[in-house]
Design an enzyme around this catalytic site. Structure first.
Site, mmCIF file in Angstrom:
data_model
loop_
_atom_site.group_PDB
_atom_site.id
_atom_site.type_symbol
_atom_site.label_atom_id
_atom_site.label_comp_id
_atom_site.label_asym_id
_atom_site.label_seq_id
_atom_site.Cartn_x
_atom_site.Cartn_y
_atom_site.Cartn_z
ATOM 1 N N SER A 244 24.460 52.246 24.409
ATOM 2 C CA SER A 244 25.193 53.009 25.415
ATOM 3 C C SER A 244 24.321 54.155 25.907
ATOM 4 O O SER A 244 23.475 54.670 25.156
ATOM 5 C CB SER A 244 26.484 53.574 24.820
ATOM 6 O OG SER A 244 27.054 54.562 25.661
ATOM 7 N N TYR B 133 29.470 58.946 17.881
ATOM 8 C CA TYR B 133 29.279 57.732 18.687
ATOM 9 C C TYR B 133 27.842 57.655 19.193
ATOM 10 O O TYR B 133 27.187 56.603 19.100
ATOM 11 C CB TYR B 133 30.253 57.719 19.856
ATOM 12 C CG TYR B 133 30.128 56.514 20.758
ATOM 13 C CD1 TYR B 133 30.413 55.232 20.284
ATOM 14 C CD2 TYR B 133 29.720 56.653 22.084
ATOM 15 C CE1 TYR B 133 30.294 54.115 21.113
ATOM 16 C CE2 TYR B 133 29.605 55.546 22.919
ATOM 17 C CZ TYR B 133 29.891 54.283 22.425
ATOM 18 O OH TYR B 133 29.772 53.183 23.243
#
Length: 310
Positions: free
Chosen positions: A160, A186
């Protein structure tokens, strides 16, 4: 190797665009997290190109229904679901043990994002790092021989752009001493995804296993946001974000999994169906902390150590 690529795709390219003319007949693929979102669309696109596809899913009932739907859509009867829980080492080991024969494509797509509160696995691992990195690390290492037997296998690791938020904090990966932050955790897990791809590409190049990392971009219609607290501030970000469709979001990982244009390409980082280079100043580039070969080697050794803990 990646600096010589000139791919004819853009951020608006879809899975249909990147697989045009691609024939995957005789190829075998696994897509994790394929019961919804990008994984589902990636599995569909690979099946439509002729591959035998296994949907590796936590919810077997849901995965079986998706496999049946993909068969109905594509006419490809070689689409199956198998249970895989990336938080459960026994589940991962059982999945690996059940696999027979070569594996040509592995798409490490499953993931969780921005858990609002700190969660740990039974081993004490922070949940996002455990699911997004360690689970896929164990799966991929366990399938190494099957990948090598394919003589030209591809592993696609879905990361990501949020990897920019954090490198891997080797002093306290699992938030034993520092305050937990959902997006930092994350980002750390997504950096780990890229570092894994970099190190695996180097270690396995002699086995003819290509390993690349990708970021899909912003896609609203997936289950990834289910844990995110929708505050007014976050909603404003959502309202100002140019989201991709699922077909556009899944294009980059499908391209890396299937296209002959990527033959021999390994150790790269891709977005918008094109290679992304390391950059200190570009927020859309590859962060230097995610391209550090020393960190990649250190993470590999640490991951092996963590997985071997009793």
């Amino acid at each position: 190797m990646t600096d010589q690529l000139n791919l004819p795709f853009t951020s608006e390219s879809t899975t249909t665009d990147v697989t045009a003319g691609v024939d995957l007949t005789g190829k075998r693929a696994i897509v994790t997290g394929a019961s919804s979102g990008l994984g589902k669309e990636t599995a569909r696109a690979l099946a439509a190109a002729g591959a035998e596809v296994t949907l590796a899913v936590r919810n077997l009932e849901a995965g079986t229904k998706v496999a049946e739907d993909i068969t109905a859509q594509t006419g490809n009867a070689n689409v199956h679901a198998a249970r895989l829980d990336l938080d459960d080492r026994a589940s991962i080991d059982a999945f690996i043990a059940a696999w027979n024969g070569p594996l040509h494509i592995l798409v490490n797509n499953a993931g969780i994002m921005a858990l609002p509160e700190l969660r740990r696995t039974p081993e004490g691992f922070e949940q996002q790092f455990a699911t997004n990195h360690l689970g896929h690390f164990a799966l991929t290492l366990g399938l190494h021989d099957a990948l090598a037997a394919a003589h030209g296998a591809r592993v696609v690791v879905v990361s990501s752009g949020t990897h920019q938020v954090s490198g891997v904090n080797f002093d306290d990966i699992h938030y034993q001493g520092r305050a937990y932050d959902p997006w930092q955790a994350y980002g750390q897990s997504k950096t780990a995804n890229i570092l894994f791809a970099i190190e695996a590409a180097q270690r396995w190049d002699g086995d003819s296993i290509a390993v690349n990392a990708i970021e899909p971009g912003a896609i609203y219609e997936t289950g990834l946001l289910r844990h995110v607290e929708i505050t007014p501030e976050f909603q404003q970000i959502v309202d100002n974000t140019p989201f991709k469709t699922v077909e556009q979001g899944a294009a980059t990982q499908t391209l890396l999994a299937a296209s002959p244009l990527l033959d021999g390409v390994t150790g790269g980082y891709f977005a918008d169906s094109n290679v992304i280079e390391k950059s200190v100043t570009n927020p859309d580039g590859l962060a230097p902390h995610a391209a550090d070969p020393e960190a990649a080697a250190r993470l590999w050794d640490l991951s092996v150590q963590l997985l071997n803990q009793k």
